[in-house]
Design an enzyme around this catalytic site. Structure first.
Site, PDB file in Angstrom:
ATOM      1  N   ILE A  74      22.985  11.078  39.311  1.00 52.17           N
ATOM      2  CA  ILE A  74      23.986  12.047  38.857  1.00 52.17           C
ATOM      3  C   ILE A  74      23.366  13.422  38.687  1.00 52.17           C
ATOM      4  O   ILE A  74      23.919  14.433  39.141  1.00 52.17           O
ATOM      5  CB  ILE A  74      24.636  11.567  37.547  1.00 52.17           C
ATOM      6  CG1 ILE A  74      25.401  10.258  37.781  1.00 52.17           C
ATOM      7  CG2 ILE A  74      25.573  12.641  36.987  1.00 52.17           C
ATOM      8  CD1 ILE A  74      25.899   9.600  36.510  1.00 52.17           C
ATOM      9  N   THR A 149      27.386  14.391  29.398  1.00 51.64           N
ATOM     10  CA  THR A 149      28.275  13.393  29.998  1.00 51.64           C
ATOM     11  C   THR A 149      27.566  12.045  30.100  1.00 51.64           C
ATOM     12  O   THR A 149      27.987  11.177  30.869  1.00 51.64           O
ATOM     13  CB  THR A 149      28.729  13.839  31.404  1.00 51.64           C
ATOM     14  OG1 THR A 149      27.562  14.079  32.218  1.00 51.64           O
ATOM     15  CG2 THR A 149      29.565  15.102  31.343  1.00 51.64           C
ATOM     16  N   ALA A 150      26.495  11.863  29.317  1.00 54.26           N
ATOM     17  CA  ALA A 150      25.679  10.654  29.422  1.00 54.26           C
ATOM     18  C   ALA A 150      25.981   9.668  28.295  1.00 54.26           C
ATOM     19  O   ALA A 150      26.740   8.724  28.472  1.00 54.26           O
ATOM     20  CB  ALA A 150      24.197  11.027  29.454  1.00 54.26           C
ATOM     21  N   ASP A 175      31.590  14.791  26.776  1.00 49.16           N
ATOM     22  CA  ASP A 175      32.482  13.758  27.276  1.00 49.16           C
ATOM     23  C   ASP A 175      32.179  12.412  26.619  1.00 49.16           C
ATOM     24  O   ASP A 175      32.918  11.447  26.827  1.00 49.16           O
ATOM     25  CB  ASP A 175      32.346  13.623  28.795  1.00 49.16           C
ATOM     26  CG  ASP A 175      33.386  12.687  29.400  1.00 49.16           C
ATOM     27  OD1 ASP A 175      34.576  12.878  29.096  1.00 49.16           O
ATOM     28  OD2 ASP A 175      33.005  11.776  30.163  1.00 49.16           O
ATOM     29  N   GLU A 180      33.548   6.091  19.599  1.00 50.55           N
ATOM     30  CA  GLU A 180      34.751   6.432  20.346  1.00 50.55           C
ATOM     31  C   GLU A 180      35.884   5.486  19.979  1.00 50.55           C
ATOM     32  O   GLU A 180      35.647   4.285  19.854  1.00 50.55           O
ATOM     33  CB  GLU A 180      34.467   6.375  21.850  1.00 50.55           C
ATOM     34  CG  GLU A 180      33.375   7.361  22.276  1.00 50.55           C
ATOM     35  CD  GLU A 180      33.061   7.330  23.760  1.00 50.55           C
ATOM     36  OE1 GLU A 180      33.696   6.528  24.494  1.00 50.55           O
ATOM     37  OE2 GLU A 180      32.180   8.084  24.195  1.00 50.55           O
ATOM     38  N   HIS A 197      35.768  10.764  27.284  1.00 55.57           N
ATOM     39  CA  HIS A 197      34.984   9.860  28.136  1.00 55.57           C
ATOM     40  C   HIS A 197      35.643   9.689  29.504  1.00 55.57           C
ATOM     41  O   HIS A 197      35.974   8.584  29.941  1.00 55.57           O
ATOM     42  CB  HIS A 197      34.796   8.505  27.460  1.00 55.57           C
ATOM     43  CG  HIS A 197      33.539   7.810  27.883  1.00 55.57           C
ATOM     44  ND1 HIS A 197      32.771   7.066  27.021  1.00 55.57           N
ATOM     45  CD2 HIS A 197      32.902   7.750  29.070  1.00 55.57           C
ATOM     46  CE1 HIS A 197      31.720   6.578  27.661  1.00 55.57           C
ATOM     47  NE2 HIS A 197      31.785   6.976  28.917  1.00 55.57           N
ATOM     48  N   GLY A 199      34.284  10.581  32.497  1.00 51.56           N
ATOM     49  CA  GLY A 199      33.326  10.694  33.598  1.00 51.56           C
ATOM     50  C   GLY A 199      33.733   9.991  34.877  1.00 51.56           C
ATOM     51  O   GLY A 199      33.681  10.562  35.961  1.00 51.56           O
ATOM     52  N   ALA A 200      34.132   8.736  34.758  1.00 51.68           N
ATOM     53  CA  ALA A 200      34.488   7.961  35.952  1.00 51.68           C
ATOM     54  C   ALA A 200      35.994   7.868  36.148  1.00 51.68           C
ATOM     55  O   ALA A 200      36.456   7.092  36.988  1.00 51.68           O
ATOM     56  CB  ALA A 200      33.896   6.560  35.866  1.00 51.68           C
TER      57      ALA A 200
END
Length: 223
Positions: A74, A149-150, A175, A180, A197, A199-200
């Site tokens: 990434i 974003t990790a 993110d 959460e 969250h 990212g994907a």
């Protein structure tokens, strides 16, 4: 969320990180652009019928230095995309190092001291937990932008809050969070930009991940 994280960990263990590397890199780049041009703040003002251009003067990313902590799949893709937009790219990564002719590999101290933007792309381990903290923030340039974003626990929440509130950190874009759904004090600050969250979370990535999960289940069934 635990189930989602479990699936993601299983994907990573089977090498499925390649499925969503582009999506996470694009989100990180989007956060950089948004933070530099106050896009989220401008949107909020317009929705509230506020026309205040003077408070929205931003910065250009061309010529700025992006420091990438963790130059794996990434991180390297983010470096490639950022370089295409005219950013200089510094990277810190323990061996093996991905020499791609784009990033200049430096020590973590030099990355902190020289970067206008720092984007984090490392796994959460005992060594990386809280790696962005009061002491490391002191080593950064005034007005730095932080992107994560990790994993949420890579950043000390209290240290980030104080640095964003004081202006030492011009903006942070997150993110991921220690817990959460997130409902913590960072949401109080207008220079902290948060996404849940994502990212994907693209149609393309979810379709690919679904196919990979079916393939893995078929493999397990046939064992």
């Amino acid at each position: 969320f635990q189930a989602e994280d479990g699936i993601r960990d299983a994907q990573e263990s089977r090498g499925l990180g390649d499925v969503y590397k582009r999506q996470v890199a694009e989100l990180a780049l989007g956060h950089i652009l948004s933070a530099f041009r106050h896009i989220a703040k401008a949107h909020w003002q317009m929705k509230n019928k506020i026309w205040d251009k003077k408070s929205l003067v931003g910065r250009e990313i061309e010529g700025k230095t992006l420091g990438i902590i963790g130059y794996g799949r990434i991180g390297a893709l983010l470096g490639k995309k950022a370089a295409a937009l005219g950013m200089k790219v510094l990277a810190y990564n323990p061996p093996p190092i991905r020499e791609d002719g784009i990033a200049k590999f430096v020590s973590l101290e030099e990355l902190f001291a020289s970067s206008d933007v720092i984007s984090i792309h490392v796994p959460l381990t005992p060594e990386t937990k809280g790696m962005i903290n009061a002491e490391t923030i002191k080593k950064m340039k005034d007005g730095v932008v932080i992107i994560n974003t990790a994993r949420g626990d890579l950043i000390d929440e209290n240290a980030l809050y104080e640095a964003c509130k004081s202006g030492k950190i011009a903006a942070a874009a997150l993110d991921v969070f220690p817990e959460e759904p997130y409902n913590g004090k960072l949401l109080e600050l207008e220079n902290v930009y948060c996404t849940p969250h994502l990212g994907a979370s693209t149609n393309e990535a979810q379709a690919k991940i679904g196919k990979e999960i079916i393939r893995i289940l078929n493999e397990i069934k046939d064992v």
